[in-house]
Design an enzyme around this catalytic site. Structure first.
Site, PDB file in Angstrom:
ATOM      1  N   CYS A  10       0.816  -1.224   0.000  1.00  0.00           N
ATOM      2  CA  CYS A  10       0.000   0.000   0.000  1.00  0.00           C
ATOM      3  C   CYS A  10       0.848   1.274   0.000  1.00  0.00           C
ATOM      4  CB  CYS A  10      -0.956  -0.018   1.190  1.00  0.00           C
ATOM      5  SG  CYS A  10      -0.166  -0.385   2.764  1.00  0.00           S
TER       6      CYS A  10
ATOM      7  N   HIS B 141      -2.805   6.529   4.885  1.00  0.00           N
ATOM      8  CA  HIS B 141      -1.381   6.765   5.155  1.00  0.00           C
ATOM      9  C   HIS B 141      -0.956   8.148   4.648  1.00  0.00           C
ATOM     10  CE1 HIS B 141      -1.119   2.668   6.261  1.00  0.00           C
ATOM     11  NE2 HIS B 141      -0.486   2.159   5.232  1.00  0.00           N
TER      12      HIS B 141
HETATM   13  N1  LIG Z   1      -5.246  -3.256   5.462  1.00  0.00           N
HETATM   14  C1  LIG Z   1      -4.617  -2.732   4.437  1.00  0.00           C
HETATM   15  O1  LIG Z   1      -4.598  -1.526   4.251  1.00  0.00           O
HETATM   16  C2  LIG Z   1      -3.913  -3.577   3.436  1.00  0.00           C
HETATM   17  C3  LIG Z   1      -3.357  -2.949   2.344  1.00  0.00           C
HETATM   18  C4  LIG Z   1      -2.713  -3.717   1.388  1.00  0.00           C
HETATM   19  C5  LIG Z   1      -2.643  -5.068   1.551  1.00  0.00           C
HETATM   20  N2  LIG Z   1      -3.180  -5.658   2.644  1.00  0.00           N
HETATM   21  C6  LIG Z   1      -3.081  -7.101   2.763  1.00  0.00           C
HETATM   22  O2  LIG Z   1      -4.373  -7.687   2.691  1.00  0.00           O
HETATM   23  C7  LIG Z   1      -4.407  -8.837   3.538  1.00  0.00           C
HETATM   24  C8  LIG Z   1      -5.555  -8.722   4.515  1.00  0.00           C
HETATM   25  O3  LIG Z   1      -5.451  -7.521   5.216  1.00  0.00           O
HETATM   26  P1  LIG Z   1      -6.662  -6.942   6.070  1.00  0.00           P
HETATM   27  O4  LIG Z   1      -6.171  -5.631   6.537  1.00  0.00           O
HETATM   28  O5  LIG Z   1      -7.950  -7.007   5.339  1.00  0.00           O
HETATM   29  O6  LIG Z   1      -6.704  -7.979   7.300  1.00  0.00           O
HETATM   30  P2  LIG Z   1      -7.899  -8.345   8.291  1.00  0.00           P
HETATM   31  O7  LIG Z   1      -8.830  -7.223   8.468  1.00  0.00           O
HETATM   32  O8  LIG Z   1      -7.240  -8.918   9.483  1.00  0.00           O
HETATM   33  O9  LIG Z   1      -8.687  -9.524   7.513  1.00  0.00           O
HETATM   34  C9  LIG Z   1      -8.113 -10.775   7.268  1.00  0.00           C
HETATM   35  C10 LIG Z   1      -9.056 -11.615   6.425  1.00  0.00           C
HETATM   36  O10 LIG Z   1      -8.386 -12.829   6.068  1.00  0.00           O
HETATM   37  C11 LIG Z   1      -9.170 -13.931   6.482  1.00  0.00           C
HETATM   38  N3  LIG Z   1      -8.321 -15.035   6.875  1.00  0.00           N
HETATM   39  C12 LIG Z   1      -7.341 -15.042   7.801  1.00  0.00           C
HETATM   40  N4  LIG Z   1      -6.775 -16.270   7.896  1.00  0.00           N
HETATM   41  C13 LIG Z   1      -7.429 -17.049   7.003  1.00  0.00           C
HETATM   42  C14 LIG Z   1      -7.308 -18.409   6.629  1.00  0.00           C
HETATM   43  N5  LIG Z   1      -6.421 -19.238   7.181  1.00  0.00           N
HETATM   44  N6  LIG Z   1      -8.134 -18.891   5.656  1.00  0.00           N
HETATM   45  C15 LIG Z   1      -9.040 -18.077   5.088  1.00  0.00           C
HETATM   46  N7  LIG Z   1      -9.199 -16.781   5.403  1.00  0.00           N
HETATM   47  C16 LIG Z   1      -8.390 -16.264   6.345  1.00  0.00           C
HETATM   48  C17 LIG Z   1      -9.995 -13.422   7.643  1.00  0.00           C
HETATM   49  O11 LIG Z   1     -11.123 -14.227   7.786  1.00  0.00           O
HETATM   50  P3  LIG Z   1     -11.831 -14.555   9.220  1.00  0.00           P
HETATM   51  O12 LIG Z   1     -12.943 -13.577   9.368  1.00  0.00           O
HETATM   52  O13 LIG Z   1     -12.352 -15.947   9.020  1.00  0.00           O
HETATM   53  O14 LIG Z   1     -10.785 -14.443  10.271  1.00  0.00           O
HETATM   54  C18 LIG Z   1     -10.325 -12.019   7.133  1.00  0.00           C
HETATM   55  O15 LIG Z   1     -11.383 -12.092   6.200  1.00  0.00           O
HETATM   56  C19 LIG Z   1      -3.006  -8.950   4.144  1.00  0.00           C
HETATM   57  O16 LIG Z   1      -2.230  -9.762   3.298  1.00  0.00           O
HETATM   58  C20 LIG Z   1      -2.502  -7.540   4.093  1.00  0.00           C
HETATM   59  O17 LIG Z   1      -1.107  -7.483   4.071  1.00  0.00           O
HETATM   60  C21 LIG Z   1      -3.826  -4.947   3.592  1.00  0.00           C
END
Ligand SMILES: NC(=O)c1ccc[n+]([C@@H]2O[C@H](COP(=O)([O-])OP(=O)(O)OC[C@H]3O[C@@H](n4cnc5c(N)ncnc54)[C@H](OP(=O)(O)O)[C@@H]3O)[C@@H](O)[C@H]2O)c1
Length: 374
Positions: free
Chosen positions: A168, A281
């Site tokens: 990001c 950010h």
């Molecule tokens: N937040 C950001 O700004 C951002 C920006 C760029 C990239 N990312 C990337 O996007 C990804 C997710 O980020 P997020 O911020 O959305 O995180 P988050 O809010 O913690 O959400 C994580 C998601 O992944 C699912 N999950 C976790 N473990 C899993 C598994 N073993 N099998 C299937 N589903 C699983 C969770 O499902 P449950 O509800 O079942 O736990 C939830 O839907 C990461 O790789 C992060 O680096 C995030």
């Protein structure tokens, strides 16, 4: 007001999956769900980015024939409403999770992408992956549609493939730096980030909210996601620190910029910091150019750049803030000024803010998916 909206529980989707500003008049015919659209799966649908995917799909009328919401077994069975339909969240680990899927938008972390991305590809889905799992794989395009769409040249719907969404902070930085780079060639870039809680997911946003209440009430802050007090504090980014002293977030900016610009010689250094901002950010970026570039020309270049808004009012001391860009598609650029430490107009200082859940993740991924439909 924006902060209050941003801290709502992202798992509780409003009936149309949008916030008030996204809702349409009841008589509006929805074009997104249609027979000639691709079949879409969202992996990590209950997370911060997963929920934003749904909002972006609605906002952009991204066409889809069917939608599959996947998450871990923790959320399997949960019911979510989206565009007036009810969906049941499915367990990603269940057999056939990608059967019939054309586009799989992944945002469930690197280990999930590594484990299930190849299965999606084997089902002929194009995976657009938000994690860092495949970004530096030379076979995987790392794409910001406004910056390097040509990297997608060999990716076709119906033929399994992975396309990586950059980090990001990298996306937000390069949205502004690339138009300037095209004009005067960046030789060196020095980035300092001020990164929001949302970058660490939905639980981190909840922790910041909780800690703020706890600290104001004179209680000890709960530290589950971060190892130290986040409310009323700043600290070095929580990514692991590497042997060279940089943390992983910083080295992502270094390596990904070289790959996206296809320029192995560009010199990039970064310091990444978490600040107690809920969403979006900010980045201070110092640029050194091969050719002279004066600040007025830079401002005109940025004004014409897609996905970039200028907020640069010196008289009113009005420059980009995270609140101004929260929930917005564009990154905002301001503090555009000549770097007084560099000769011959070969240096510029700029300050960028961008919503990293939106342009830094979900929007960029949906834009990549849109390129597949052309
Ligand atoms: N937040 C950001 O700004 C951002 C920006 C760029 C990239 N990312 C990337 O996007 C990804 C997710 O980020 P997020 O911020 O959305 O995180 P988050 O809010 O913690 O959400 C994580 C998601 O992944 C699912 N999950 C976790 N473990 C899993 C598994 N073993 N099998 C299937 N589903 C699983 C969770 O499902 P449950 O509800 O079942 O736990 C939830 O839907 C990461 O790789 C992060 O680096 C995030």
């Amino acid at each position: 007001m924006q902060a209050a909206a941003a801290v709502r529980n992202p798992h509780l989707l409003a009936p149309s999956a949008g916030r008030a500003r996204h809702r349409r008049a009841p008589s509006t015919v929805r074009m997104a769900l249609r027979e000639d659209g691709p079949s879409v799966a969202i992996v990590g649908a209950t997370g911060a980015v997963g929920q934003e995917f749904l909002r972006v799909i609605t906002d952009r009328d991204f066409p889809y024939r069917s939608l599959r919401l996947l998450a871990s077994e923790r959320s399997a069975g949960k019911r979510l409403s989206f565009e007036d339909r009810e969906y049941t969240v499915q367990d990603l680990a269940a057999p056939g999770a990608f059967d019939g899927v054309d586009i799989a938008l992944f945002s469930a972390g690197g280990s999930v992408s590594r484990k299930y991305g190849p299965a999606a590809v084997a089902s002929d889905a194009v995976v657009v992956d938000n994690s860092s799992a495949f970004r530096m794989d030379p076979e995987v395009p790392l794409v910001i549609p406004e910056v390097n769409p040509e990297a997608m040249a060999n990716v076709r719907l119906g033929k399994g493939a992975i396309v990586a969404n950059p980090n990001c902070s990298t996306i937000i930085c390069l949205m502004a730096a690339t138009p300037l780079h095209r004009h005067a060639k960046v030789l060196r870039m020095v980035v300092s980030t001020y990164q929001a809680a949302s970058g660490a997911g939905a639980a981190a946003m909840e922790e910041l909210k909780l800690q703020t209440q706890e600290v104001l009430a004179g209680k000890a802050p709960t530290c589950n996601i971060f190892s130290q007090q986040y409310a009323f504090n700043i600290f070095s980014h929580n990514a692991p620190v590497l042997e060279n002293g940089y943390n992983e977030e910083e080295m992502k900016m270094v390596k990904e910029t070289r790959k996206i610009w296809n320029d192995k010689d560009v010199r990039v250094t970064a310091t990444c910091i978490r600040v107690p901002v809920m969403r979006a950010h900010a980045e201070s970026v110092n640029l050194q150019f091969e050719k002279p570039l004066d600040e007025n020309t830079a401002r005109e270049i940025l004004r014409a750049a897609p996905g970039v808004t200028i907020i640069d009012d010196r008289a009113a001391n009005n420059f980009p803030t995270p609140l101004q860009v929260s929930d917005k598609d564009d990154v905002a650029v301001g503090r555009i000024r000549q770097d007084v430490s560099q000769d011959d107009n070969r240096g510029l200082e700029i300050f960028i803010c961008g919503d990293q859940i939106r342009k830094g993740a979900a929007l960029n991924a949906v834009q990549i998916a849109e390129m597949l439909l052309k």
